[in-house]
Design an enzyme around this catalytic site. Structure first.
Site, PDB file in Angstrom:
ATOM      1  N   HIS A 115       0.849  -1.191   0.000  1.00  5.79           N
ATOM      2  CA  HIS A 115       0.000   0.000   0.000  1.00  5.79           C
ATOM      3  C   HIS A 115       0.884   1.240   0.000  1.00  5.79           C
ATOM      4  O   HIS A 115       2.069   1.189   0.363  1.00  5.79           O
ATOM      5  CB  HIS A 115      -0.908   0.006   1.221  1.00  5.79           C
ATOM      6  N   GLU A 117       1.089   3.793   1.926  1.00  2.61           N
ATOM      7  CA  GLU A 117       1.691   4.137   3.211  1.00  2.61           C
ATOM      8  C   GLU A 117       2.904   3.257   3.510  1.00  2.61           C
ATOM      9  O   GLU A 117       3.925   3.740   4.006  1.00  2.61           O
ATOM     10  CB  GLU A 117       0.666   3.972   4.350  1.00  2.61           C
ATOM     11  N   CYS A 145      -5.867   1.885   6.248  1.00  6.45           N
ATOM     12  CA  CYS A 145      -6.549   0.652   6.622  1.00  6.45           C
ATOM     13  C   CYS A 145      -5.909   0.079   7.887  1.00  6.45           C
ATOM     14  O   CYS A 145      -4.944   0.622   8.431  1.00  6.45           O
ATOM     15  CB  CYS A 145      -6.477  -0.359   5.481  1.00  6.45           C
ATOM     16  N   CYS A 148      -2.141  -0.679   7.506  1.00  7.82           N
ATOM     17  CA  CYS A 148      -1.296   0.509   7.457  1.00  7.82           C
ATOM     18  C   CYS A 148      -1.227   1.217   8.802  1.00  7.82           C
ATOM     19  O   CYS A 148      -0.178   1.758   9.163  1.00  7.82           O
ATOM     20  CB  CYS A 148      -1.775   1.441   6.352  1.00  7.82           C
TER      21      CYS A 148
END
Length: 211
Positions: A115, A117, A145, A148
């Protein structure tokens, strides 16, 4: 550290929920850097207990650095869209300097953890030669999420600024809120909603084009 109270059976002076002050009959709520996510979680009972004649809720005022950080994250999100990845972008800033950027790469890298991040935090840790990022601000176009948020905690990030809220998977106040979880041993400042419309539009356009 944010201060929250969940007991709805007693009075809630502003300072217990937010950084605030009273001027005459007006309670001005300045929620931890004017955090919209916290305001959204406040119940009707809480607001009523604060109300004399009326309550004035102060909207966020973002710094030029915050806006520049989110603009950079949006540019990263556009790179993700160009690569047919879900358009989420992130940047890490320390002392006013961008030290790492990232965008979703899960498909490109065949990596479920890639992701935006995570990519940005990995880059920041390498740049700092330290996996602890206490002085860092993470700008990301979509509310992080669960995975993360876990990475943010492990990195000891000092502040997170996100764009669009994610009612389905957001873990900082929308679908769930891990920021106050007793299972996590780090607290960080959270500011949501910066350039939220632009972030949300980018996501909507991406998914619309794939239908």
């Amino acid at each position: 550290m944010r201060s929250r109270s969940t007991n709805q059976n007693r009075s809630f002076p502003p300072e217990e929920i937010c950084r605030g002050n009273r001027a005459g009959k007006v309670a001005t709520l300045t929620c931890y850097r004017r955090n919209p996510a916290l305001l959204r979680k406040m119940s009707i009972e809480m607001l009523s207990s604060l109300r004399d004649d009326r309550v004035e809720i102060v909207s966020p005022d973002w710094s030029e650095q915050d806006i520049a950080g989110m603009r950079a994250a949006l540019a990263e999100a556009e790179l993700a869209a160009d690569a047919n990845e879900i358009p989420v972008g992130a940047v890490v800033v320390v002392a006013g300097e961008t030290i790492a950027t990232g965008h979703n790469r899960s498909i490109t890298d065949n990596d479920p953890s890639a992701h935006a991040e995570i990519i940005a935090l990995r880059g920041a840790a390498l740049a700092q030669e330290n996996y602890r990022l206490n002085a860092a601000t993470l700008y990301v176009t979509l509310e992080p999420c669960v995975m993360c948020v876990g990475a943010i905690v492990q990195a000891r990030v000092g502040r997170v600024v996100f764009g669009a809220y994610d009612d389905k998977a957001g873990a900082l106040g929308s679908a769930t809120d891990l920021s106050d979880s007793r299972a996590l041993n780090h607290r960080f400042e959270i500011n949501g909603g910066l350039l939220a419309d632009e972030s949300a539009t980018l996501l909507k356009n991406f998914f619309r084009s794939r239908r």
